[in-house]
Write a protein that holds these residues in place. Structure first.
Motif, PDB file in Angstrom:
ATOM      1  N   VAL A   1     -27.486   5.766 -27.856  1.00 19.19           N
ATOM      2  CA  VAL A   1     -28.285   6.980 -28.040  1.00 19.19           C
ATOM      3  C   VAL A   1     -29.547   6.674 -28.842  1.00 19.19           C
ATOM      4  CG1 VAL A   1     -27.092   7.769 -30.134  1.00 19.19           C
ATOM      5  CG2 VAL A   1     -28.172   9.424 -28.638  1.00 19.19           C
ATOM      6  N   PHE A   2     -29.479   5.743 -29.797  1.00 15.51           N
ATOM      7  CA  PHE A   2     -30.660   5.399 -30.578  1.00 15.51           C
ATOM      8  C   PHE A   2     -31.636   4.542 -29.777  1.00 15.51           C
ATOM      9  CE2 PHE A   2     -27.742   5.734 -34.470  1.00 15.51           C
ATOM     10  CZ  PHE A   2     -27.981   7.084 -34.568  1.00 15.51           C
TER      11      PHE A   2
ATOM     12  N   HIS B   1     -33.105   7.188 -27.220  1.00 13.69           N
ATOM     13  CA  HIS B   1     -33.864   8.257 -27.878  1.00 13.69           C
ATOM     14  C   HIS B   1     -34.115   7.881 -29.340  1.00 13.69           C
ATOM     15  CE1 HIS B   1     -32.897  10.655 -24.365  1.00 13.69           C
ATOM     16  NE2 HIS B   1     -31.617  10.373 -24.552  1.00 13.69           N
TER      17      HIS B   1
ATOM     18  N   PHE C   1     -36.244   8.874 -31.415  1.00 17.04           N
ATOM     19  CA  PHE C   1     -36.604   9.965 -32.305  1.00 17.04           C
ATOM     20  C   PHE C   1     -35.379  10.625 -32.931  1.00 17.04           C
ATOM     21  CE2 PHE C   1     -40.918   9.798 -30.689  1.00 17.04           C
ATOM     22  CZ  PHE C   1     -41.609  10.039 -31.872  1.00 17.04           C
ATOM     23  N   VAL C   2     -34.208  10.448 -32.349  1.00 20.33           N
ATOM     24  CA  VAL C   2     -32.974  10.932 -32.979  1.00 20.33           C
ATOM     25  C   VAL C   2     -32.789  10.221 -34.316  1.00 20.33           C
ATOM     26  CG1 VAL C   2     -30.462  11.002 -32.780  1.00 20.33           C
ATOM     27  CG2 VAL C   2     -31.872  11.537 -30.801  1.00 20.33           C
ATOM     28  N   LEU C   3     -33.020   8.919 -34.324  1.00 26.77           N
ATOM     29  CA  LEU C   3     -32.895   8.144 -35.554  1.00 26.77           C
ATOM     30  C   LEU C   3     -33.973   8.531 -36.563  1.00 26.77           C
ATOM     31  CD1 LEU C   3     -31.211   5.930 -36.846  1.00 26.77           C
ATOM     32  CD2 LEU C   3     -32.751   4.263 -35.852  1.00 26.77           C
TER      33      LEU C   3
ATOM     34  N   TRP D   1     -35.418  11.482 -36.837  1.00 22.42           N
ATOM     35  CA  TRP D   1     -35.059  12.794 -37.384  1.00 22.42           C
ATOM     36  C   TRP D   1     -33.875  12.703 -38.330  1.00 22.42           C
ATOM     37  CZ3 TRP D   1     -38.167  16.495 -38.039  1.00 22.42           C
ATOM     38  CH2 TRP D   1     -39.216  16.710 -37.158  1.00 22.42           C
ATOM     39  N   LEU D   2     -32.926  11.828 -38.036  1.00 18.96           N
ATOM     40  CA  LEU D   2     -31.823  11.620 -38.975  1.00 18.96           C
ATOM     41  C   LEU D   2     -32.338  11.076 -40.311  1.00 18.96           C
ATOM     42  CD1 LEU D   2     -29.011  10.129 -36.717  1.00 18.96           C
ATOM     43  CD2 LEU D   2     -29.012  12.342 -37.870  1.00 18.96           C
TER      44      LEU D   2
END
Length: 93
Positions: A60-61, A64, A66-68, A70-71
């Motif tokens: 997933v990282f 995407h 940007f997930v990381l 945002w985390l």
């Protein structure tokens, strides 16, 4: 009745450990400051590189990133709020 703060005990133990190791390593640090600078720089770089390689294991990282991001932003926001809530002036002695 006041609720005991669990961070006070942890802070006390860390402060005593810092004081005892500082007394032992201060002469060595003064004699070889470049060595310690190199060790700290290498350690930080190795930590970040290892985390980077570890994060590549999660699909997933990779798909995407940007997930990381945002985390990371959420983690910084939470740590800032926690710092304010615990009282930043309590630890400045």
């Amino acid at each position: 009745m006041e609720i005991p703060d669990p961070f006070v005990g942890v802070e006390r133990v860390l402060r005593s450990a810092h004081t005892s190791t500082e007394r032992k390593f201060r002469p060595v640090y003064r004699r070889y400051p470049t060595l310690f600078l190199f060790l700290i720089t290498f350690s930080v770089a190795a930590l970040f590189h290892g985390l980077d390689l570890y994060m590549d294991e999660f699909p997933v990282f990779v798909a995407h990133p940007f997930v990381l991001v945002w985390l990371g932003v959420i983690g910084l926001f939470i740590s800032g709020k926690l710092y304010k809530r615990l009282g930043k002036d309590k630890f400045e002695n």
